[in-house]
Design a protein around this motif. Structure first.
Motif, PDB file in Angstrom:
ATOM      1  N   GLY A 355     -41.474  -9.174  46.858  1.00 49.87           N
ATOM      2  CA  GLY A 355     -40.953  -8.175  45.930  1.00 49.87           C
ATOM      3  C   GLY A 355     -41.983  -7.667  44.944  1.00 49.87           C
ATOM      4  N   ASP A 356     -43.235  -7.893  45.225  1.00 55.08           N
ATOM      5  CA  ASP A 356     -44.239  -7.527  44.230  1.00 55.08           C
ATOM      6  C   ASP A 356     -45.475  -6.958  44.901  1.00 55.08           C
ATOM      7  OD1 ASP A 356     -45.265  -7.231  41.710  1.00 55.08           O
ATOM      8  OD2 ASP A 356     -46.296  -9.160  41.792  1.00 55.08           O
ATOM      9  N   ALA A 357     -45.263  -5.954  45.710  1.00 55.07           N
ATOM     10  CA  ALA A 357     -46.423  -5.332  46.346  1.00 55.07           C
ATOM     11  C   ALA A 357     -46.835  -4.121  45.544  1.00 55.07           C
ATOM     12  CB  ALA A 357     -46.065  -4.939  47.774  1.00 55.07           C
ATOM     13  N   ASN A 358     -47.900  -4.252  44.809  1.00 60.08           N
ATOM     14  CA  ASN A 358     -48.388  -3.107  44.039  1.00 60.08           C
ATOM     15  C   ASN A 358     -49.899  -3.049  44.112  1.00 60.08           C
ATOM     16  OD1 ASN A 358     -48.720  -0.989  42.391  1.00 60.08           O
ATOM     17  ND2 ASN A 358     -48.138  -2.039  40.501  1.00 60.08           N
ATOM     18  N   PRO A 359     -50.415  -2.731  45.288  1.00 58.50           N
ATOM     19  CA  PRO A 359     -51.866  -2.759  45.426  1.00 58.50           C
ATOM     20  C   PRO A 359     -52.548  -1.493  44.915  1.00 58.50           C
ATOM     21  CG  PRO A 359     -50.851  -2.249  47.533  1.00 58.50           C
ATOM     22  CD  PRO A 359     -49.744  -2.331  46.525  1.00 58.50           C
ATOM     23  N   VAL A 398     -59.676 -10.647  44.066  1.00 56.73           N
ATOM     24  CA  VAL A 398     -58.871  -9.432  44.174  1.00 56.73           C
ATOM     25  C   VAL A 398     -58.649  -8.919  42.763  1.00 56.73           C
ATOM     26  CG1 VAL A 398     -56.650  -8.466  44.883  1.00 56.73           C
ATOM     27  CG2 VAL A 398     -57.738 -10.234  46.277  1.00 56.73           C
ATOM     28  N   ASN A 399     -59.091  -7.696  42.520  1.00 58.13           N
ATOM     29  CA  ASN A 399     -58.927  -7.116  41.189  1.00 58.13           C
ATOM     30  C   ASN A 399     -57.801  -6.108  41.222  1.00 58.13           C
ATOM     31  OD1 ASN A 399     -61.347  -8.468  40.443  1.00 58.13           O
ATOM     32  ND2 ASN A 399     -62.478  -6.818  41.440  1.00 58.13           N
ATOM     33  N   LEU A 400     -56.776  -6.356  40.413  1.00 55.58           N
ATOM     34  CA  LEU A 400     -55.650  -5.433  40.310  1.00 55.58           C
ATOM     35  C   LEU A 400     -55.625  -4.895  38.896  1.00 55.58           C
ATOM     36  CD1 LEU A 400     -53.100  -7.714  42.150  1.00 55.58           C
ATOM     37  CD2 LEU A 400     -54.241  -5.708  43.081  1.00 55.58           C
ATOM     38  N   PRO A 401     -55.241  -3.639  38.728  1.00 57.66           N
ATOM     39  CA  PRO A 401     -55.325  -3.028  37.394  1.00 57.66           C
ATOM     40  C   PRO A 401     -54.529  -3.789  36.340  1.00 57.66           C
ATOM     41  CG  PRO A 401     -54.280  -1.534  38.995  1.00 57.66           C
ATOM     42  CD  PRO A 401     -54.784  -2.697  39.757  1.00 57.66           C
TER      43      PRO A 401
END
Lengths: 541, 548
Positions: A355-359, A398-401
């Motif tokens: 439930g948390d796919a925000n690439p 992995v860098n996510l904003p």
């Protein structure tokens, strides 16, 4: 306790401080500020405590005594400074200090605050004509660190003023080294070669307009008292209250020009930079110029002679990669830019918690030794693919904003994977599955000696395997009631140790730490764990 | 083929340097083998400057050091025009000083009878110490040397140099160009601020050091200017005085308790003045204690709650409020939103009105209160793009001067936002306001004006303002060369006053107040659209007063 107020961050959030009491009992913190070396009280020291937004200041008396009254039960970070002294926390060790706990049955009335006289290092940077050098970057290296390594670290840096002068004040006593990086104000960096007109010819032999050799010069990074070899750097061993002058004369030397061949041709944007490693801890970027002189061949100008690391960055639409070429450059040399190893095709997928796919705008990076590495943009479905990756060992990140997620595990086909590390050997196809985790653990507790809570102790949590130690360790100092808190712990198995006077231990060295681990506690931390422990304090061996 | 060095160069070293300047060393030969020589001098004292770097940029990029006596020679030159500049730390070249004729002056014809004189202006230095009322040094104070500068007819306070006081309270500001400076002192913020998820219950300290100007006043209008001549060194002792500190409090609505929000309080110099921010994430209440009196921009920002699709980009919500702080201020309400935006529509050349194929226009909203709030956009984003509309996003409330400048020959026929004529009036944007689009209409049938500048009967170089009393914002400033003649196209039809002055570096040529005193000696012209060129002669005026 971490000295939160010392952090230079923009934004720092403190947890809410418990339930609201109606009428706070009037507890006190009192004590005396003394000179750390002589033990003599320091008159008129400025002492402050802080909790939440409430910072309270007081001035110690002629006898060094101070009192804070009307306090609620809590732990109070305590700071002090005075004219001619540093500003520091109570028993401070590089950002960690012993906060004073206040409450019923806790003694907060006999604090002895040992304040250090400041050390001052000043100096002047001059050029080969004896003229002052403005805007020289002066780096001060010291040995104090809480990172568990014995090395020289940058403690402060500043630029010289129009008189060529610099000044580092409010330093703790200790050993220091001064390094200067500057560019001659008159330097004219020139290229030896003109771009080749014939695109089929491989090697350029077209001599360009040579810059005036007396102006195509650089200052090598220079250490006090005027040496370019860091082994010969002068040590400034300063005791409390000392002030020294450390002048650094610079000597311009001819800039080195080298050629880098066998670099990719085409759409790929290439940037060439250079670094010099100082004392093994600082990668100092050097100002160099580069230009393509024939397809796939570049000239790098404005280099200092000696050991440098050339870093080649390649950028494409999908990502970028960089590799380092370590060399002892000499004038006119041609280096192979292709690198020696084989390259692999690396692609894969990032799997987010349910439930948390925000690439969106995310990026996967492979971080190797010596700034070698590569990065790739995440596709909408979490897939990624790198341009050619040189064989070697890498850490996967992995860098996510905006995210509190971390790399939980890496599964690889075509490469070896362990924890967050992968090793690519040889050419071929590598498939990576990266699972992201969320939720960190916390360990709080009390450090005890013979069942008695003990203050000022170093509390250290390290991964049991020793892998990723430098990222995953957590460190604290026990407060006056013996309590400590370690937060932000990634799930895994850890060892917890408490060591008295352990601050100068080289605990990143496995052999140094091993005997302490034998008596340490093993903790299994899972996501969102909140563990409470009692840890027995070990004496330094 | 090479010629040997002319023998008389030797004599140069034995002559006093003043005679040397007079000596012409350019030497013509049959093989086009020339040289150019000269001297680098201190523009203030006239003395030679030793070891300056002299660069010849045209062609081969030659450079050399001037000697200890300031002299230099470039040899083996072909016939041509060369650009010569000198530089040295602690000095400014004419280009660096921004002198209007510097670029032209830097060219040198070869061969020439003229000896080149390159002038370097020595820097000004302001140094000193900052103390508190007890005479103790204050560390970490940011000291800025600011000066009023007029750029494109607009006066603003610019930063000339910045330094921080050391542990003894000392500061040094070097590399200052000559001028009139205001010194500002901003006490240390220890590199940042702290946000707590908690409100305090007690009143915070109510006295402290806030930003102040030399010699100890709260605002720049009442500050004493320091006149810094070229090469001067000025010593300043500043005793900081305690000021009452106030608290700014209120509530921010529209953020989630989890996501929270951040708050900043900025003064007109761009300094963040908050040291401590207390926030209750549940209610959105906030407290910012310890703020001195002044004008501030309070800004709240938050990430929009992550809504629907996973691909949605993070949206920044903002709310800003202009604050005049004179006492404790409570009960402020900031409502987070996507910020105020205004559409921009460009109509291409009249006649006829077009909406396609219009040239690009730079449209700027220049904030009257906080230069940092200024916004701008290029419309259309690509030259000649068919849909010439754009939006300027995230505009803080306040008052703005709107400027439109086309990047192709055209004039601004009209500039409006609803009923506001932006060629005359400023645009005021209220918090939460909704604005009609800014409409830019370009005119392509502009008038042509030919100007001839005279001084005591002779053509002269001067700065010329083509001033419109009707629409001061249409006024144009240009510079003539020594012939005194130039021609200006793309002027909107209408009445103008043509004014010539010697130096217009600081002229607010779009301000009626600043221009009024020149109108008496101006030459009036009326320009017709598209018609034949109108000619005007104008006499150079003496500046009534120096208004730096």
């Amino acid at each position: 306790m971490m000295a939160a107020l010392f952090c230079l961050g923009m934004l720092l959030t403190m947890p809410p401080a418990g339930a609201e009491e109606q009428a706070p009992p009037a507890y006190r913190i009192s004590g005396v500020v003394v000179d750390a070396v002589t033990g003599v009280p320091v008159a008129h020291a400025e002492v402050s405590i802080s909790v939440g937004t409430d910072e309270t200041k007081t001035t110690a008396g002629e006898d060094g005594r101070f009192v804070f009254q009307g306090l609620e039960a809590a732990k109070y970070p305590l700071f002090a400074t005075a004219q001619g002294y540093v500003r520091e926390g109570h028993n401070e060790h590089g950002g960690f200090q012993t906060a004073v706990a206040v409450g019923s049955a806790i003694d907060s009335e006999h604090v002895i605050f040992r304040l250090h006289r400041q050390v001052i290092i000043t100096g002047r940077v001059t050029d080969e004509h004896g003229e002052t050098v403005r805007q020289a970057q002066v780096m001060l290296f010291g040995t104090e660190s809480t990172s568990g390594r014995h090395a020289r670290f940058v403690q402060a840096q500043m630029q010289t003023d129009d008189l060529g002068e610099y000044r580092f004040a409010r330093l703790q006593p200790g050993k220091y080294y001064v390094a200067v990086e500057a560019r001659p104000w008159y330097a004219q960096t020139g290229f030896s070669y003109l771009p080749e007109q014939d695109r089929h010819s491989f090697r350029s032999t077209n001599r360009g307009p040579s810059p005036d050799p007396s102006l195509d010069v650089v200052y090598p990074i220079t250490f006090y008292p005027g040496v370019t070899d860091e082994q010969a750097a002068g040590e400034l061993n300063l005791t409390a209250g000392e002030k020294v002058e450390a002048n650094v004369p610079l000597q311009a030397v001819p800039a080195v020009h080298v050629r880098l061949a066998n670099l990719p041709v085409g759409e790929i944007a290439i940037q060439i930079g250079a670094n010099e490693k100082l004392f093994g801890t600082l990668d100092m970027a050097l100002g160099v110029a580069s230009a393509q002189i024939s397809p796939g061949e570049y000239e790098v100008a404005g280099l200092p002679p000696g050991d440098v690391k050339l870093v080649v960055d390649q950028g494409g639409s999908q990502g970028s990669s960089s590799r380092a070429i370590r060399t002892n450059v000499s004038e006119g040399e041609t280096l192979d830019g292709a690198g020696t190893g084989a390259t692999a095709n690396v692609s894969g997928r990032v799997i987010f918690p349910a439930g948390d796919a925000n690439p969106a705008r995310g990026q996967v990076s492979l971080v190797g030794e010596d700034t070698q590495g590569a990065s790739a943009m995440l596709e909408k479905d979490g897939r990624f693919s790198f341009a050619a990756v040189l064989e070697g060992a890498y850490k996967v990140s992995v860098n996510l904003p905006v995210s509190d997620e971390y790399v939980g595990g890496v599964y690889a086909t075509g490469a070896k994977a362990s924890g967050r590390d992968i090793t690519i050997s040889g050419a071929g196809n590598v498939q990576l599955n990266i699972t992201m985790g969320r939720g960190v653990g916390q360990v709080t507790g009390v450090a005890k000696v013979d069942g008695k809570p003990t203050a000022d102790v170093m509390v250290l949590l390290v991964p049991e395997t020793g892998q990723n130690l430098e990222e995953d360790y957590r460190l604290d100092q026990s407060d006056s009631d013996g309590t400590f808190a370690l937060g932000g712990i990634l799930p895994g198995r850890y060892s917890l140790v408490a060591i008295e006077d352990g601050w100068d231990l080289e605990w990143t060295n496995g052999t140094v730490l091993k005997p302490y681990l034998a008596k340490g506690q093993t903790l299994q931390i899972s996501a969102n764990d909140q563990k409470k422990v009692v840890v027995e304090v070990q004496h330094k061996m | 083929m090479r010629r040997s060095i002319p023998a008389f160069i030797v004599s140069f070293t034995v002559l006093p340097w003043l005679l040397g300047v007079a000596a012409a060393l350019a030497q013509q030969t049959e093989t086009e083998n020339f040289e150019v020589s000269g001297m680098v001098i201190n523009a203030v004292t006239g003395e030679p400057v030793s070891r300056a770097l002299v660069q010849m940029q045209a062609g081969t990029g030659k450079a050399q050091f001037a000697g200890a006596d300031g002299t230099f020679v470039f040899r083996n030159l072909a016939r041509g025009r060369y650009n010569l500049t000198a530089s040295k730390p602690g000095f400014f070249s004419e280009q660096q000083l921004g002198l209007w004729n510097a670029w032209r002056n830097s060219f040198q014809d070869v061969p020439s009878e003229k000896e080149v004189v390159l002038k370097l202006t020595p820097e000004g230095i302001i140094y000193g110490e900052v103390k508190n009322e007890s005479g103790e040094p204050v560390e970490g104070v940011t000291v800025r040397a600011q000066r009023w500068q007029t750029e494109n007819g607009r006066k603003s306070l610019q930063n000339g140099g910045e330094a921080a006081t050391d542990d003894e309270g000392n500061f040094r500001l070097a590399e200052l160009t000559p001028g009139s400076y205001h010194l500002s002192f901003v006490p240390a913020n220890r590199g940042g601020w702290v946000t707590y998820d908690k409100l305090h219950r007690r009143k915070q300290t109510n006295q402290g050091y806030g930003p102040q100007f030399y010699p100890g006043v709260a605002d720049v209008e009442s500050a004493t200017a320091i006149e810094l001549r070229a090469g001067a060194t000025v010593h300043i002792t500043q005793a900081l005085s305690r000021q009452p500190l106030f608290e700014v409090a209120g509530v921010v609505r529209g953020a989630t308790p989890v996501g929270g929000f951040s708050l900043t309080l900025m003064n007109a110099s761009g300094d963040m003045v908050q040291r401590i921010v207390g926030i209750d994430p549940k209610s959105g209440e906030f407290q910012i204690p310890g703020v001195p009196a002044g004008t501030y921009l309070l800004a709240a920002s938050a990430q929009a709650p992550n809504g629907n699709g996973p691909q949605e980009l993070q949206v920044q919500l903002t709310a800003t409020r202009l604050i005049q702080l004179k006492s404790d201020l409570a009960g402020l309400v900031l409502i987070l939103g996507r910020g105020i935006s205004v559409g921009v529509q460009v109509y291409g050349g009249i006649p006829p009105v077009e909406t396609t194929n219009v040239p690009q226009v730079m449209v700027q909203l220049i904030s009257k209160e906080f230069l940092q709030n200024s916004r701008g956009t290029m419309v259309p984003p690509q030259n000649g793009e068919p849909r010439p509309a754009a939006r300027i996003e995230d505009i803080p409330p306040g008052t703005y001067t709107v400027e439109a400048s086309p990047n192709q020959p055209a004039y601004i026929a009209s500039l409006r936002c609803g009923s506001v004529d932006l060629l005359r009036d400023d645009l005021t944007i209220a918090p939460g306001g909704v604005l009609p689009p800014i409409e830019v209409t370009l005119g392509k049938d502009g008038a042509q004006l030919s100007v001839k500048v005279m001084e005591k009967g002779q053509p002269a170089a001067a700065a010329v303002v083509i001033y419109s009393e009707e629409y001061p914002r249409r006024s144009v400033l240009t510079q003539t060369n020594e012939t005194g003649a130039f021609s200006q196209g793309n002027l909107a039809p209408g009445k103008y006053q043509v004014i010539a002055v010697k130096d217009a570096l600081d002229l607010e040529f779009r301000s009626p107040g600043a221009m009024e005193k020149y109108l008496e000696h101006a030459s009036a012209v009326t320009l017709q659209s598209g018609g034949a060129e109108t000619s005007v002669r104008v006499e150079v005026q003496e500046l009534p007063e120096r208004h730096r």
